[in-house]
Enzyme design. Structure first.
Site, PDB file in Angstrom:
ATOM      1  N   GLY A  74      -8.596   2.399   6.427  1.00  0.00           N
ATOM      2  CA  GLY A  74      -8.967   1.114   5.874  1.00  0.00           C
ATOM      3  C   GLY A  74      -7.984   0.577   4.849  1.00  0.00           C
ATOM      4  O   GLY A  74      -8.168  -0.523   4.342  1.00  0.00           O
ATOM      5  N   THR A  75      -6.916   1.335   4.569  1.00  0.00           N
ATOM      6  CA  THR A  75      -5.890   0.866   3.645  1.00  0.00           C
ATOM      7  C   THR A  75      -5.081  -0.245   4.306  1.00  0.00           C
ATOM      8  O   THR A  75      -4.863  -0.229   5.520  1.00  0.00           O
ATOM      9  CB  THR A  75      -4.964   2.031   3.267  1.00  0.00           C
ATOM     10  OG1 THR A  75      -5.761   3.126   2.807  1.00  0.00           O
ATOM     11  CG2 THR A  75      -3.980   1.642   2.180  1.00  0.00           C
ATOM     12  N   THR A  76      -4.617  -1.207   3.527  1.00  0.00           N
ATOM     13  CA  THR A  76      -3.773  -2.265   4.072  1.00  0.00           C
ATOM     14  C   THR A  76      -2.385  -2.195   3.440  1.00  0.00           C
ATOM     15  O   THR A  76      -2.171  -1.499   2.454  1.00  0.00           O
ATOM     16  CB  THR A  76      -4.387  -3.654   3.804  1.00  0.00           C
ATOM     17  OG1 THR A  76      -4.533  -3.854   2.383  1.00  0.00           O
ATOM     18  CG2 THR A  76      -5.753  -3.780   4.461  1.00  0.00           C
ATOM     19  N   ASN A 101      -9.173  -5.408   8.192  1.00  0.00           N
ATOM     20  CA  ASN A 101     -10.455  -5.763   7.570  1.00  0.00           C
ATOM     21  C   ASN A 101     -11.572  -5.178   8.428  1.00  0.00           C
ATOM     22  O   ASN A 101     -11.656  -5.492   9.620  1.00  0.00           O
ATOM     23  CB  ASN A 101     -10.577  -7.280   7.474  1.00  0.00           C
ATOM     24  CG  ASN A 101     -11.714  -7.715   6.574  1.00  0.00           C
ATOM     25  OD1 ASN A 101     -12.819  -7.207   6.658  1.00  0.00           O
ATOM     26  ND2 ASN A 101     -11.441  -8.676   5.703  1.00  0.00           N
ATOM     27  N   PHE A 102     -12.419  -4.330   7.841  1.00  0.00           N
ATOM     28  CA  PHE A 102     -13.489  -3.687   8.596  1.00  0.00           C
ATOM     29  C   PHE A 102     -14.800  -4.463   8.545  1.00  0.00           C
ATOM     30  O   PHE A 102     -15.817  -3.982   9.033  1.00  0.00           O
ATOM     31  CB  PHE A 102     -13.696  -2.247   8.115  1.00  0.00           C
ATOM     32  CG  PHE A 102     -12.757  -1.277   8.763  1.00  0.00           C
ATOM     33  CD1 PHE A 102     -13.067  -0.697   9.974  1.00  0.00           C
ATOM     34  CD2 PHE A 102     -11.544  -0.969   8.185  1.00  0.00           C
ATOM     35  CE1 PHE A 102     -12.200   0.183  10.602  1.00  0.00           C
ATOM     36  CE2 PHE A 102     -10.654  -0.093   8.788  1.00  0.00           C
ATOM     37  CZ  PHE A 102     -10.983   0.484  10.008  1.00  0.00           C
ATOM     38  N   HIS A 134      -8.488 -13.081  -3.246  1.00  0.00           N
ATOM     39  CA  HIS A 134      -9.041 -11.747  -3.486  1.00  0.00           C
ATOM     40  C   HIS A 134      -9.007 -11.436  -4.977  1.00  0.00           C
ATOM     41  O   HIS A 134      -8.397 -12.165  -5.758  1.00  0.00           O
ATOM     42  CB  HIS A 134      -8.244 -10.684  -2.724  1.00  0.00           C
ATOM     43  CG  HIS A 134      -8.502 -10.660  -1.258  1.00  0.00           C
ATOM     44  ND1 HIS A 134      -7.863 -11.504  -0.383  1.00  0.00           N
ATOM     45  CD2 HIS A 134      -9.345  -9.900  -0.506  1.00  0.00           C
ATOM     46  CE1 HIS A 134      -8.284 -11.266   0.849  1.00  0.00           C
ATOM     47  NE2 HIS A 134      -9.183 -10.298   0.803  1.00  0.00           N
ATOM     48  N   HIS A 135      -9.634 -10.313  -5.336  1.00  0.00           N
ATOM     49  CA  HIS A 135      -9.675  -9.868  -6.725  1.00  0.00           C
ATOM     50  C   HIS A 135      -8.270  -9.557  -7.243  1.00  0.00           C
ATOM     51  O   HIS A 135      -7.323  -9.316  -6.465  1.00  0.00           O
ATOM     52  CB  HIS A 135     -10.574  -8.636  -6.857  1.00  0.00           C
ATOM     53  CG  HIS A 135     -10.174  -7.510  -5.949  1.00  0.00           C
ATOM     54  ND1 HIS A 135      -9.220  -6.580  -6.293  1.00  0.00           N
ATOM     55  CD2 HIS A 135     -10.609  -7.171  -4.699  1.00  0.00           C
ATOM     56  CE1 HIS A 135      -9.070  -5.703  -5.308  1.00  0.00           C
ATOM     57  NE2 HIS A 135      -9.903  -6.040  -4.321  1.00  0.00           N
ATOM     58  N   LYS A 138      -6.058  -6.419  -6.052  1.00  0.00           N
ATOM     59  CA  LYS A 138      -5.544  -6.242  -4.693  1.00  0.00           C
ATOM     60  C   LYS A 138      -4.023  -6.350  -4.712  1.00  0.00           C
ATOM     61  O   LYS A 138      -3.461  -7.320  -5.212  1.00  0.00           O
ATOM     62  CB  LYS A 138      -6.143  -7.273  -3.740  1.00  0.00           C
ATOM     63  CG  LYS A 138      -5.724  -7.066  -2.283  1.00  0.00           C
ATOM     64  CD  LYS A 138      -6.508  -7.949  -1.338  1.00  0.00           C
ATOM     65  CE  LYS A 138      -6.035  -7.800   0.103  1.00  0.00           C
ATOM     66  NZ  LYS A 138      -6.180  -6.425   0.605  1.00  0.00           N
ATOM     67  N   THR A 145      -5.728  -9.385   6.475  1.00  0.00           N
ATOM     68  CA  THR A 145      -6.565 -10.293   7.257  1.00  0.00           C
ATOM     69  C   THR A 145      -5.877 -11.633   7.465  1.00  0.00           C
ATOM     70  O   THR A 145      -5.891 -12.196   8.562  1.00  0.00           O
ATOM     71  CB  THR A 145      -7.919 -10.501   6.551  1.00  0.00           C
ATOM     72  OG1 THR A 145      -8.555  -9.236   6.413  1.00  0.00           O
ATOM     73  CG2 THR A 145      -8.809 -11.447   7.333  1.00  0.00           C
TER      74      THR A 145
END
Length: 252
Positions: A74-76, A101-102, A134-135, A138, A145
């Site tokens: 799940g790492t980008t 993106n999961f 995003h926050h 990130k 995505t």
């Protein structure tokens, strides 16, 4: 399932809580200080879940391959390592599900954007664009995505350069907007994540998928879209509850 966590940041904490609520066991939680002993600590787990940092992805794939444990990645931001990752997976017959993106909703959003771009193909008056937020913590910008959305628009609309605007601020879980702008009007498609719960549910769904069927297992690299293609196929087998009430058709 007995699950291992690679990394223990905010997303990993959200996944840990979601998996425990769904009745799964979270075993080993590995961080950078466990790097030298990762393969031994992973042994005996059904699936490992990686929400860590891009620089650790290749080492995590190697450790999971050595332990014969499937990995949900799940790492980008690790695209620079993709060739090496694929080589390890192929040589060691490892199993990896990866995704920018999961969120199940985001992956449905991909399909909506694809159809919109198909409908507007050839209408040069409508120029596509992407906005994402995003926050502040990130690291990658644009987001993975947004890059997927950019590829979709470039492919389906025939435009080579789709602009992407990125914002990093506060605690925003994730917002993606795809627009088609003309002189007279604008079409705007938006996906907004309300919490990390949606990403945790998708990662758990991927964990079920990559771990099954028992005794036969899967090998190779799979995108999360492969999981959803299977899940959204006509139902022949119902998944255990992962918080989303999903079902899938078994197929290799």
């Amino acid at each position: 399932m007995k699950l291992a966590l690679l990394g223990h940041g905010r997303m990993a904490h959200a996944f840990e809580a979601h998996a425990a609520a769904a009745g799964h066991e979270v075993g080993a939680v590995l961080t950078s200080r466990h790097a030298a002993d990762a393969a031994r600590l992973l042994a005996g787990h059904d699936v490992a879940i990686d929400f860590s940092v891009p620089g650790a992805v290749l080492a995590h794939v190697e450790a999971c391959a050595a332990a014969a444990v499937p990995l949900v990645e799940g790492t980008t931001g690790w695209q620079a390592q993709e060739t090496a990752v694929r080589q390890v997976v192929a040589e060691r017959r490892a199993a990896v599900v990866y995704g920018a993106n999961f969120s199940i909703g985001v992956n449905v959003f991909y399909r909506i954007v694809t159809r919109a771009a198909e409908l507007l193909r050839g209408l040069d008056a409508y120029a596509p664009f992407i906005e994402e937020a995003h926050h502040a913590m990130k690291r990658d910008a644009p987001s993975g995505t947004a890059l997927v959305l950019k590829d979709i628009l470039a492919r389906e609309s025939g435009r080579g350069d789709v602009p992407v605007a990125s914002t990093r601020a506060g605690h925003i879980p994730g917002t993606h907007r795809v627009g088609f702008d003309s002189a007279g009007d604008q079409i705007l498609l938006t996906h907004t994540a309300r919490s990390r719960e949606t990403f945790a549910a998708g990662a758990l769904l991927a964990a079920h998928w990559i771990a099954a069927p028992r005794g036969r297992g899967r090998a190779g690299m799979y995108a999360f879209t492969d999981v959803l293609d299977d899940v959204l196929a006509p139902c022949q087998h119902t998944w255990p509850d992962v918080g989303g009430g999903s079902s899938r058709t078994e197929r290799e």
